[in-house]
Design an enzyme around this catalytic site. Sequence first.
Site, PDB file in Angstrom:
ATOM      1  N   ASP A 155       1.089  10.290   1.582  1.00  0.00           N
ATOM      2  CA  ASP A 155       0.499  10.320   0.772  1.00  0.00           C
ATOM      3  C   ASP A 155       0.415  10.865  -0.435  1.00  0.00           C
ATOM      4  O   ASP A 155      -0.857  11.199  -0.973  1.00  0.00           O
ATOM      5  CB  ASP A 155      -0.621   8.822   1.349  1.00  0.00           C
ATOM      6  CG  ASP A 155      -0.702   7.830  -0.132  1.00  0.00           C
ATOM      7  OD1 ASP A 155      -0.274   7.993  -0.874  1.00  0.00           O
ATOM      8  OD2 ASP A 155      -1.721   7.758  -0.166  1.00  0.00           O
ATOM      9  N   ASP A 176       0.916   4.276  -7.664  1.00  0.00           N
ATOM     10  CA  ASP A 176      -0.257   5.297  -7.629  1.00  0.00           C
ATOM     11  C   ASP A 176       0.429   5.385  -8.611  1.00  0.00           C
ATOM     12  O   ASP A 176      -0.324   4.830 -10.702  1.00  0.00           O
ATOM     13  CB  ASP A 176       1.256   6.565  -7.458  1.00  0.00           C
ATOM     14  CG  ASP A 176       0.942   6.643  -5.505  1.00  0.00           C
ATOM     15  OD1 ASP A 176       0.283   5.600  -5.006  1.00  0.00           O
ATOM     16  OD2 ASP A 176       2.292   6.963  -4.753  1.00  0.00           O
ATOM     17  N   LYS A 218       0.473  11.695  -6.894  1.00  0.00           N
ATOM     18  CA  LYS A 218      -1.074  12.771  -6.781  1.00  0.00           C
ATOM     19  C   LYS A 218      -1.560  13.097  -5.567  1.00  0.00           C
ATOM     20  O   LYS A 218       0.023  12.868  -3.960  1.00  0.00           O
ATOM     21  CB  LYS A 218      -1.359  10.814  -7.236  1.00  0.00           C
ATOM     22  CG  LYS A 218      -0.634  10.191  -5.996  1.00  0.00           C
ATOM     23  CD  LYS A 218      -0.204   9.767  -4.347  1.00  0.00           C
ATOM     24  CE  LYS A 218      -1.602   9.014  -3.930  1.00  0.00           C
ATOM     25  NZ  LYS A 218      -2.419   7.892  -4.615  1.00  0.00           N
ATOM     26  N   HIS A 265     -12.232   2.932  -7.352  1.00  0.00           N
ATOM     27  CA  HIS A 265     -12.445   2.598  -6.031  1.00  0.00           C
ATOM     28  C   HIS A 265     -13.332   3.852  -5.496  1.00  0.00           C
ATOM     29  O   HIS A 265     -13.912   4.578  -6.633  1.00  0.00           O
ATOM     30  CB  HIS A 265     -10.641   4.166  -6.166  1.00  0.00           C
ATOM     31  CG  HIS A 265     -10.423   3.921  -4.643  1.00  0.00           C
ATOM     32  ND1 HIS A 265     -10.624   3.233  -3.099  1.00  0.00           N
ATOM     33  CD2 HIS A 265      -9.421   4.787  -3.893  1.00  0.00           C
ATOM     34  CE1 HIS A 265     -10.148   2.838  -2.166  1.00  0.00           C
ATOM     35  NE2 HIS A 265      -9.564   4.041  -2.790  1.00  0.00           N
ATOM     36  N   GLU A 288      -2.724   4.009 -11.321  1.00  0.00           N
ATOM     37  CA  GLU A 288      -4.227   4.694 -10.964  1.00  0.00           C
ATOM     38  C   GLU A 288      -3.966   6.366 -12.077  1.00  0.00           C
ATOM     39  O   GLU A 288      -2.750   6.313 -12.404  1.00  0.00           O
ATOM     40  CB  GLU A 288      -4.126   5.045  -9.464  1.00  0.00           C
ATOM     41  CG  GLU A 288      -3.437   6.020  -8.910  1.00  0.00           C
ATOM     42  CD  GLU A 288      -3.198   6.297  -7.447  1.00  0.00           C
ATOM     43  OE1 GLU A 288      -3.543   5.556  -6.508  1.00  0.00           O
ATOM     44  OE2 GLU A 288      -3.260   7.461  -7.296  1.00  0.00           O
ATOM     45  N   SER A 330       1.072  -1.138   0.022  1.00  0.00           N
ATOM     46  CA  SER A 330      -0.182  -0.084   0.175  1.00  0.00           C
ATOM     47  C   SER A 330       0.753   0.912   0.063  1.00  0.00           C
ATOM     48  O   SER A 330       1.723   1.287   0.370  1.00  0.00           O
ATOM     49  CB  SER A 330      -0.696   0.043   0.928  1.00  0.00           C
ATOM     50  OG  SER A 330      -1.402   1.656   2.091  1.00  0.00           O
ATOM     51  N   GLY A 331       0.448   2.161  -0.816  1.00  0.00           N
ATOM     52  CA  GLY A 331       1.327   3.517  -1.502  1.00  0.00           C
ATOM     53  C   GLY A 331       0.600   4.028   0.219  1.00  0.00           C
ATOM     54  O   GLY A 331       1.396   4.681   0.829  1.00  0.00           O
ATOM     55  N   LEU A 332      -0.134   4.105   0.474  1.00  0.00           N
ATOM     56  CA  LEU A 332      -0.255   4.764   2.073  1.00  0.00           C
ATOM     57  C   LEU A 332       0.319   4.346   3.649  1.00  0.00           C
ATOM     58  O   LEU A 332       1.320   5.144   3.951  1.00  0.00           O
ATOM     59  CB  LEU A 332      -2.060   5.193   2.337  1.00  0.00           C
ATOM     60  CG  LEU A 332      -2.085   5.712   3.583  1.00  0.00           C
ATOM     61  CD1 LEU A 332      -1.829   7.440   3.755  1.00  0.00           C
ATOM     62  CD2 LEU A 332      -3.399   5.508   4.050  1.00  0.00           C
ATOM     63  N   ASN A 337      -3.322  10.708  -1.479  1.00  0.00           N
ATOM     64  CA  ASN A 337      -4.098  10.145  -1.055  1.00  0.00           C
ATOM     65  C   ASN A 337      -5.997  10.003  -1.397  1.00  0.00           C
ATOM     66  O   ASN A 337      -6.627  11.243  -1.822  1.00  0.00           O
ATOM     67  CB  ASN A 337      -4.227   9.759   0.524  1.00  0.00           C
ATOM     68  CG  ASN A 337      -5.259   8.614   0.249  1.00  0.00           C
ATOM     69  OD1 ASN A 337      -6.369   8.434   1.457  1.00  0.00           O
ATOM     70  ND2 ASN A 337      -4.405   7.617   0.884  1.00  0.00           N
ATOM     71  N   SER A 338      -5.892   9.331  -1.478  1.00  0.00           N
ATOM     72  CA  SER A 338      -8.137   9.489  -1.964  1.00  0.00           C
ATOM     73  C   SER A 338      -8.777   9.452  -1.046  1.00  0.00           C
ATOM     74  O   SER A 338      -9.321  10.731  -1.647  1.00  0.00           O
ATOM     75  CB  SER A 338      -8.659   8.100  -2.576  1.00  0.00           C
ATOM     76  OG  SER A 338      -7.769   7.446  -4.045  1.00  0.00           O
ATOM     77  N   ARG A 348      -6.450   1.093 -12.311  1.00  0.00           N
ATOM     78  CA  ARG A 348      -7.339   1.520 -11.209  1.00  0.00           C
ATOM     79  C   ARG A 348      -7.830   3.025 -11.239  1.00  0.00           C
ATOM     80  O   ARG A 348      -7.197   4.324 -11.678  1.00  0.00           O
ATOM     81  CB  ARG A 348      -6.676   2.027 -10.075  1.00  0.00           C
ATOM     82  CG  ARG A 348      -7.211   2.740  -9.026  1.00  0.00           C
ATOM     83  CD  ARG A 348      -5.906   2.822  -7.789  1.00  0.00           C
ATOM     84  NE  ARG A 348      -6.785   3.930  -6.289  1.00  0.00           N
ATOM     85  CZ  ARG A 348      -5.721   3.559  -5.663  1.00  0.00           C
ATOM     86  NH1 ARG A 348      -5.159   3.004  -5.336  1.00  0.00           N
ATOM     87  NH2 ARG A 348      -6.612   4.694  -4.852  1.00  0.00           N
ATOM     88  N   ASP A 354       0.890  -0.990  -4.731  1.00  0.00           N
ATOM     89  CA  ASP A 354       0.107  -0.073  -4.729  1.00  0.00           C
ATOM     90  C   ASP A 354       1.366   0.903  -5.545  1.00  0.00           C
ATOM     91  O   ASP A 354       2.240   2.012  -5.180  1.00  0.00           O
ATOM     92  CB  ASP A 354      -0.344   0.582  -4.126  1.00  0.00           C
ATOM     93  CG  ASP A 354      -0.840   2.395  -3.517  1.00  0.00           C
ATOM     94  OD1 ASP A 354      -1.006   2.616  -5.142  1.00  0.00           O
ATOM     95  OD2 ASP A 354      -1.093   2.844  -3.396  1.00  0.00           O
TER      96      ASP A 354
HETATM   97  C1  SPV Z   1      -3.585   2.517  -0.557  1.00  0.00           C
HETATM   98  O1  SPV Z   1      -4.072   1.449   0.418  1.00  0.00           O
HETATM   99  O2  SPV Z   1      -2.449   3.250  -0.850  1.00  0.00           O
HETATM  100  C2  SPV Z   1      -4.640   3.089  -1.841  1.00  0.00           C
HETATM  101  C3  SPV Z   1      -5.718   2.382  -0.673  1.00  0.00           C
HETATM  102  O3  SPV Z   1      -4.257   3.764  -2.318  1.00  0.00           O
HETATM  103  S1  SPV Z   1      -6.704   4.263  -0.467  1.00  0.00           S
HETATM  104  O4  SPV Z   1      -5.904   4.464   0.549  1.00  0.00           O
HETATM  105  O5  SPV Z   1      -7.894   2.949   0.394  1.00  0.00           O
HETATM  106  O6  SPV Z   1      -6.786   4.580  -1.086  1.00  0.00           O
HETATM  107 MG    MG Z   2      -2.059   4.267  -2.626  1.00  0.00          MG
END
Ligand code: SPV
Ligand code: MG
Length: 274
Positions: free
Chosen positions: A35, A64, A97, A165, A91, A23-25, A99-100, A134, A62
Amino acid sequence: MEAHDGLSAAIAARAGFKGLWASGLSIACSLGYRDANEASWRELVDAVERIVDSSQLPVLVDADGGFGNFNNARLLARKLRERGAAGIALEDSCYPKVNSFVGDRHPLAGIDEFCGRLRAVKDTAAKDLILVARIEALIAGYEMHEAIARAHAYREAGADAIIIHSRSSSADQILAFTRAWQNRLPVVIVPTKYFRTPTCEYRRARISTVIWANHSVRAAAAAMRKVCGRIFAEQSAASVDSDIAPLDELFELFGYDELAKAEARYLHPDELQQ
Ligand code: SPV
Ligand code: MG
């Protein structure tokens, strides 16, 4: 299951998960970054190596948006392949980017430009890496038809699966997507916000994969906060000892007993023969 380092990967593997999400985050968090592409692609690649090595599980990374244009994306794919990743998720965000779930002004990449990133990765690593596209359209506030149009375009560009997502607190949005999409490619979801829906509903909707994207790093943060707070307040570790992993658990997780056997074999072979 999410992993962000060797420890979280090893623990997820022990729990029984059959695949990991780098996971990027979570990797950013564990390194003390936001992130927001603050961690470099090389730091990501290094984290992935530790996750792969300490779990032996397939790891979907991930990536990104690929850290730039088609060229950065394909370089990253090559490096991830070298470190043993099983898949790369790209994505349709713009670099850098964020975080979403942070803010609501998420510029989306143009479809053609993003398809170029997908094709570049596909041409580079199709034999070795699963390519997951994504879609951030629902995150960015677009209607369902935009998400579906993007899914079609990404399929054409060579994606092997789609992550749809959503920031909604109910699963209705992604279930509407799956009904419209009709499994033209496998669908992957990330129920960070709509975590109350039971997984059997996703099976019923023929969703291929559910990613628990940040639960280990959040568990770690909560546990560390409690333990640090108690040791600081009580000026003692006595009351926390029963709540933390025994050292033996760490030794067992990473096979220290094998190390002792290897030492006997390689450092003291003469003693072994006697
Ligand atoms: C991540 O895990 O970095 C994701 C998923 O991209 S989320 O943070 O839920 O968007
Ligand atoms: Mg991510």
